[in-house]
Motif scaffolding. Structure first.
Motif, mmCIF file in Angstrom:
data_model
loop_
_atom_site.group_PDB
_atom_site.id
_atom_site.type_symbol
_atom_site.label_atom_id
_atom_site.label_comp_id
_atom_site.label_asym_id
_atom_site.label_seq_id
_atom_site.Cartn_x
_atom_site.Cartn_y
_atom_site.Cartn_z
ATOM 1 N N GLN A 188 -4.609 0.529 -8.617
ATOM 2 C CA GLN A 188 -4.879 1.718 -9.421
ATOM 3 C C GLN A 188 -6.308 1.706 -9.945
ATOM 4 O OE1 GLN A 188 -2.623 4.198 -9.631
ATOM 5 N NE2 GLN A 188 -1.237 2.969 -8.395
ATOM 6 N N LEU A 189 -6.790 0.545 -10.386
ATOM 7 C CA LEU A 189 -8.140 0.438 -10.918
ATOM 8 C C LEU A 189 -9.183 0.709 -9.842
ATOM 9 C CD1 LEU A 189 -10.140 -0.318 -13.167
ATOM 10 C CD2 LEU A 189 -9.865 -2.721 -12.495
ATOM 11 N N LEU A 190 -8.998 0.105 -8.668
ATOM 12 C CA LEU A 190 -9.951 0.304 -7.580
ATOM 13 C C LEU A 190 -9.940 1.747 -7.086
ATOM 14 C CD1 LEU A 190 -9.503 -2.995 -5.523
ATOM 15 C CD2 LEU A 190 -11.326 -2.400 -7.131
ATOM 16 N N GLN A 191 -8.749 2.359 -7.053
ATOM 17 C CA GLN A 191 -8.662 3.766 -6.665
ATOM 18 C C GLN A 191 -9.440 4.640 -7.641
ATOM 19 O OE1 GLN A 191 -7.644 4.257 -3.498
ATOM 20 N NE2 GLN A 191 -5.752 5.348 -3.872
ATOM 21 N N HIS A 236 0.836 -1.204 0.000
ATOM 22 C CA HIS A 236 0.000 0.000 0.000
ATOM 23 C C HIS A 236 0.869 1.250 0.000
ATOM 24 C CE1 HIS A 236 -2.520 3.202 1.761
ATOM 25 N NE2 HIS A 236 -3.491 2.619 1.075
ATOM 26 N N TRP A 237 1.927 1.234 0.788
ATOM 27 C CA TRP A 237 2.838 2.380 0.843
ATOM 28 C C TRP A 237 3.517 2.609 -0.499
ATOM 29 C CZ3 TRP A 237 8.183 2.934 0.302
ATOM 30 C CH2 TRP A 237 8.700 4.174 0.697
ATOM 31 N N MET A 238 3.974 1.556 -1.129
ATOM 32 C CA MET A 238 4.632 1.681 -2.430
ATOM 33 C C MET A 238 3.672 2.184 -3.488
ATOM 34 S SD MET A 238 7.896 1.021 -2.660
ATOM 35 C CE MET A 238 7.988 0.743 -4.428
ATOM 36 N N PHE A 239 2.472 1.615 -3.535
ATOM 37 C CA PHE A 239 1.517 1.990 -4.572
ATOM 38 C C PHE A 239 0.995 3.407 -4.381
ATOM 39 C CE2 PHE A 239 0.277 -2.795 -4.806
ATOM 40 C CZ PHE A 239 1.498 -3.063 -5.393
#
Length: 310
Positions: A154-157, A76-79
């Motif tokens: 990325q898609l869910l965000q 999560h931190w990386m993304f």
């Protein structure tokens, strides 16, 4: 699904996003790895000389799933810190290549540790095999899993922000017209505009409506976005926190942390620690960290606002 049901589900998710995300990912890994374990067992059982016991494939798969869950904060931190961008693409690729390598090393280490303990309890030895060969074997799968989770994140965000509504600052001169007709074709203003805005224009699916800046309680940096927190709802604004604060400082907002800013009118109490850091409690019960780096500027801004109000 009705709009009311959709809003209710989003409201529940917003209350405990971390737990719901872990629950959904845990369910996915449980189902996926259970299928993999049964497939491995069926393949081995076809061999009349099979020595693999039924519990072993499930141990292999579930130890991998548990290791992945434990590494989710790192992912999560990386993304969040390095989201998908079309600029500086080479740097982004190198960053995530390094991230996938760190993820794989940690994943294999945890996984082998869990398996070794389980085999020891069963009074058996677990042989990982030649380290370089087996790590390369695992890294092939881990880098694909890393890319899959990155794309899914990325898609869910993107979907989540569209469902929640994406905000943009609008010029002061547009407020009157927009207030009369929320669905009008209002054009977002530049954040560097000289006129101090009073509203955000929120585009949510096929609707547009206004959120008063005075109703924003606090701001949170999140990758390429700033999350605007207002009355229990979150509205993502595509901007940096520093860029946003160029306009909101004159509206009674102060930066209190590298990742947070707060509306002075939403503050209930402030406490300080011997280290120099502090904590701000809002009227809605939310607690925010006050960094010593921003403490003096924050206190000066609050005192100036209080003096102006007299």
């Amino acid at each position: 699904m009705t709009k009311n049901t959709q809003a209710s589900l989003l409201a529940r998710f917003d209350q405990h996003p971390l737990w719901y995300s872990y629950l959904l990912l845990g369910c996915y890994l449980l189902i996926n790895n259970s299928i993999n374990a049964t497939s491995v067992w069926m393949e081995h059982s076809r061999n009349p000389l099979n020595t693999v016991q039924l519990w072993e494939p499930f141990l292999w798969e579930y130890s991998s799933a548990l290791s992945t869950l434990l590494l989710c904060p790192f992912l999560h931190w990386m993304f969040s810190r390095h989201p998908m961008r079309l600029t500086h693409l080479k740097t982004l690729l190198l960053t995530h290549l390094l991230g996938s390598l760190v993820f794989s090393v940690a994943h294999v280490t945890l996984m082998v540790g869990f398996r070794s303990v389980a085999y020891s309890l069963a009074q058996q030895d677990y042989g990982f095999g030649p380290v370089l060969r087996e790590f390369f074997y695992e890294y092939r799968k881990d880098v694909w899993g890393y890319l899959f989770f990155f794309g899914l994140f990325q898609l869910l965000q993107f979907v989540y922000r569209r469902l929640k509504g994406e905000a943009s600052l609008i010029q002061t001169g547009d407020d009157t017209e927009a207030s009369a007709s929320p669905a009008a074709d209002n054009k977002p203003a530049s954040i560097s505009s000289a006129a101090a805005p009073r509203h955000f224009l929120v585009k949510k699916l096929d609707k547009e409506f206004l959120i008063a800046i005075a109703d924003i309680e606090w701001l949170e940096a999140s990758g390429n976005y700033v999350n605007l927190h207002s009355k229990g709802r979150i509205y993502p604004l595509r901007a940096t926190l520093s860029h946003t604060m160029e306009q909101l400082t004159t509206q009674g907002f102060s930066r209190i942390h590298r990742s947070f800013a707060v509306n002075h009118h939403a503050i209930d109490s402030i406490s300080y620690q011997p280290s120099g850091d502090g904590e701000i409690q809002l009227k809605n019960g939310q607690k925010l960290a006050l960094s010593r780096r921003y403490k003096d500027d924050f206190r000066a801004a609050v005192q100036t606002a209080a003096s102006s109000a007299l």
